[in-house]
Design a protein around this motif. Structure first.
Motif, PDB file in Angstrom:
ATOM      1  N   ILE A  50       5.000   4.444  -8.700  1.00 12.93           N
ATOM      2  CA  ILE A  50       5.359   4.776  -7.317  1.00 12.93           C
ATOM      3  C   ILE A  50       4.524   4.012  -6.314  1.00 12.93           C
ATOM      4  O   ILE A  50       5.046   3.414  -5.365  1.00 12.93           O
ATOM      5  CB  ILE A  50       5.233   6.296  -7.079  1.00 12.93           C
ATOM      6  CG1 ILE A  50       6.330   7.043  -7.853  1.00 12.93           C
ATOM      7  CG2 ILE A  50       5.342   6.618  -5.594  1.00 12.93           C
ATOM      8  CD1 ILE A  50       6.239   8.554  -7.755  1.00 12.93           C
ATOM      9  N   ASP A  51       3.221   4.034  -6.482  1.00 17.17           N
ATOM     10  CA  ASP A  51       2.342   3.385  -5.500  1.00 17.17           C
ATOM     11  C   ASP A  51       2.215   1.880  -5.718  1.00 17.17           C
ATOM     12  O   ASP A  51       1.538   1.196  -4.944  1.00 17.17           O
ATOM     13  CB  ASP A  51       0.950   4.024  -5.537  1.00 17.17           C
ATOM     14  CG  ASP A  51       0.965   5.453  -5.035  1.00 17.17           C
ATOM     15  OD1 ASP A  51       1.868   5.793  -4.254  1.00 17.17           O
ATOM     16  OD2 ASP A  51       0.079   6.236  -5.439  1.00 17.17           O
ATOM     17  N   ASN A  57       7.377  14.407  -7.530  1.00 15.23           N
ATOM     18  CA  ASN A  57       7.255  13.303  -6.574  1.00 15.23           C
ATOM     19  C   ASN A  57       7.291  13.764  -5.124  1.00 15.23           C
ATOM     20  O   ASN A  57       7.259  12.930  -4.210  1.00 15.23           O
ATOM     21  CB  ASN A  57       8.380  12.285  -6.796  1.00 15.23           C
ATOM     22  CG  ASN A  57       8.312  11.630  -8.159  1.00 15.23           C
ATOM     23  OD1 ASN A  57       7.253  11.590  -8.781  1.00 15.23           O
ATOM     24  ND2 ASN A  57       9.437  11.124  -8.642  1.00 15.23           N
ATOM     25  N   THR A  73       5.659  11.963  -1.888  1.00 17.95           N
ATOM     26  CA  THR A  73       5.403  10.543  -2.112  1.00 17.95           C
ATOM     27  C   THR A  73       6.526   9.716  -1.492  1.00 17.95           C
ATOM     28  O   THR A  73       7.529  10.246  -1.015  1.00 17.95           O
ATOM     29  CB  THR A  73       5.328  10.224  -3.618  1.00 17.95           C
ATOM     30  OG1 THR A  73       6.659  10.288  -4.178  1.00 17.95           O
ATOM     31  CG2 THR A  73       4.427  11.214  -4.332  1.00 17.95           C
ATOM     32  N   GLN A  74       6.377   8.402  -1.562  1.00 20.84           N
ATOM     33  CA  GLN A  74       7.435   7.548  -1.017  1.00 20.84           C
ATOM     34  C   GLN A  74       8.682   7.543  -1.912  1.00 20.84           C
ATOM     35  O   GLN A  74       9.721   7.013  -1.521  1.00 20.84           O
ATOM     36  CB  GLN A  74       6.926   6.123  -0.815  1.00 20.84           C
ATOM     37  CG  GLN A  74       6.576   5.362  -2.077  1.00 20.84           C
ATOM     38  CD  GLN A  74       6.305   3.890  -1.795  1.00 20.84           C
ATOM     39  OE1 GLN A  74       6.538   3.382  -0.699  1.00 20.84           O
ATOM     40  NE2 GLN A  74       5.809   3.181  -2.803  1.00 20.84           N
TER      41      GLN A  74
END
Length: 371
Positions: free
Chosen positions: A132-133, A227, A230-231
């Motif tokens: 994700i990051d 999630n 989060t983005q």
């Protein structure tokens, strides 16, 4: 008494509907603003045509190369050209299909190559939360291409929806390697080539009737619920149609995940809900099914709930366009699911799709639950 107030607190006082609380210190005021939903507006990638290249990548657990090669043969039979990711076939820590950097590298490779028109994930399992990051929404938006997968790939669907790109919740190499002639595979093929399904779904005793339109988000609940914030959290959008499926989880864990969504305001942002397959899930409560348990949770929201959609880890896993504007119409005699996107419409009566049942152990293996 002088009250301390930071710039963000001062700005918050201008927002309608803020809550004002005093802290333990008498001279401090904390102003809390409600979390604002994001606007989801997704672009549809181009449909494929004969001869187009399709990348095969492994963002989660590894897949035996035999499966990848069989899937490549299936793609060739469809008139497409398969291209295998540079790191596919690697095994790290006994399960992962490469390091985090290697798996991210294959995603970037597929996105950056202009000759590649779509991406099919080889398998789910676990691991996309680690990515994700590492990925930027801007790089996903810069090269809009169809990405296909389900289960752990729900994280990537969330990322793409937040980036503004539609994707396909659909079957992967683990299943395509069986031959690619079943309805699950051929409907996914048809969708990639521009034939958009309009599903007719039989009546279900746990349905809640009504009609709703919104952006389709969700997937495997134990993948996308963690999630939140989060983005990759597409549930931060408003006017949602939430799709939920799960495999080999207890009823209480499914209830836990749904209540986490509830407490984070996700259910309040839903216009409707689609419940897919809950394959080999627990029966520790007296509810007759997972759908019956969720019916009790959802009935107070006064939104339509479509139960029994054949999507997820069952033997039939029909494709869904994530990030698309969709309409569900749930009636006493059945339901419809329509994607409000361009393309040739194809009527699909899900009651007519049957296949021999796959042994539970095989489903668990493909889901990454067991070796």
């Amino acid at each position: 008494m002088k009250t301390r107030m930071t710039q963000w607190v001062l700005a918050a006082t201008l927002v309608c509907g803020v809550n004002i609380m005093t802290s333990c210190s008498d001279d401090e005021v904390i102003i809390v603003t409600p979390d604002q939903p994001v606007v989801l507006n997704c672009e549809k990638p181009d449909y494929l045509k004969a001869g187009d290249k399709v990348a095969l990548i492994s963002p989660s657990y590894y897949t035996p190369m035999e499966n990848v090669e069989k899937t490549a043969d299936v793609l060739r039979s469809w008139g497409l050209e398969p291209v295998v990711g540079p790191n596919v076939g690697k095994v790290v820590d006994g399960k992962y299909a490469g390091t985090v950097d290697e798996r991210v590298s294959d995603i970037r490779w597929a996105l950056s190559d202009p000759t590649i028109k779509a991406i099919i994930c080889n398998r789910g399992g676990y691991g996309t939360i680690q990515l994700i990051d590492q990925l930027k929404l801007s790089e996903l938006k810069a090269s809009p291409k169809w990405l296909v997968g389900f289960s752990d790939i729900s994280t990537l669907h969330g990322l793409l929806t937040r980036a503004g790109v539609m994707s396909i919740h659909g079957t992967m190499s683990s299943f395509l390697a069986k031959g690619g002639t079943d309805a699950t595979s051929t409907l996914m093929r048809d969708l990639l080539l521009g034939k958009v399904p309009r599903y007719e779904v039989p009546a279900h005793k746990q349905n809640i009737t009504g009609q709703a339109t919104g952006t389709l988000v969700g997937g495997n609940i134990c993948t996308f619920a963690p999630n939140l914030g989060t983005q990759a959290d597409a549930t931060k959008g408003k006017d949602l149609i939430l799709f939920v499926e799960e495999v080999e989880e207890s009823m209480h864990n499914i209830d836990r995940q749904m209540r986490i969504l509830q407490m984070n305001g996700v259910l309040d942002r839903c216009q409707g809900i689609i419940l897919g397959e809950f394959t080999d899930c627990g029966t520790e409560f007296t509810y007759e099914s997972v759908e019956a348990m969720l019916h009790e949770l959802l009935k107070s929201y006064n939104i339509p709930v479509l139960c029994g959609f054949p999507g997820g880890h069952g033997d039939v896993n029909l494709p869904l366009v994530m990030g698309a504007n969709v309409t569900i119409d749930v009636r006493p005699d059945g339901a419809t699911l329509q994607f409000n996107i361009d393309g040739e419409q194809q009527q699909v009566n899900t009651a007519n799709i049957t296949v021999p049942e796959t042994p539970a152990a095989t489903r668990m293996r493909l889901a990454g639950k067991i070796e």
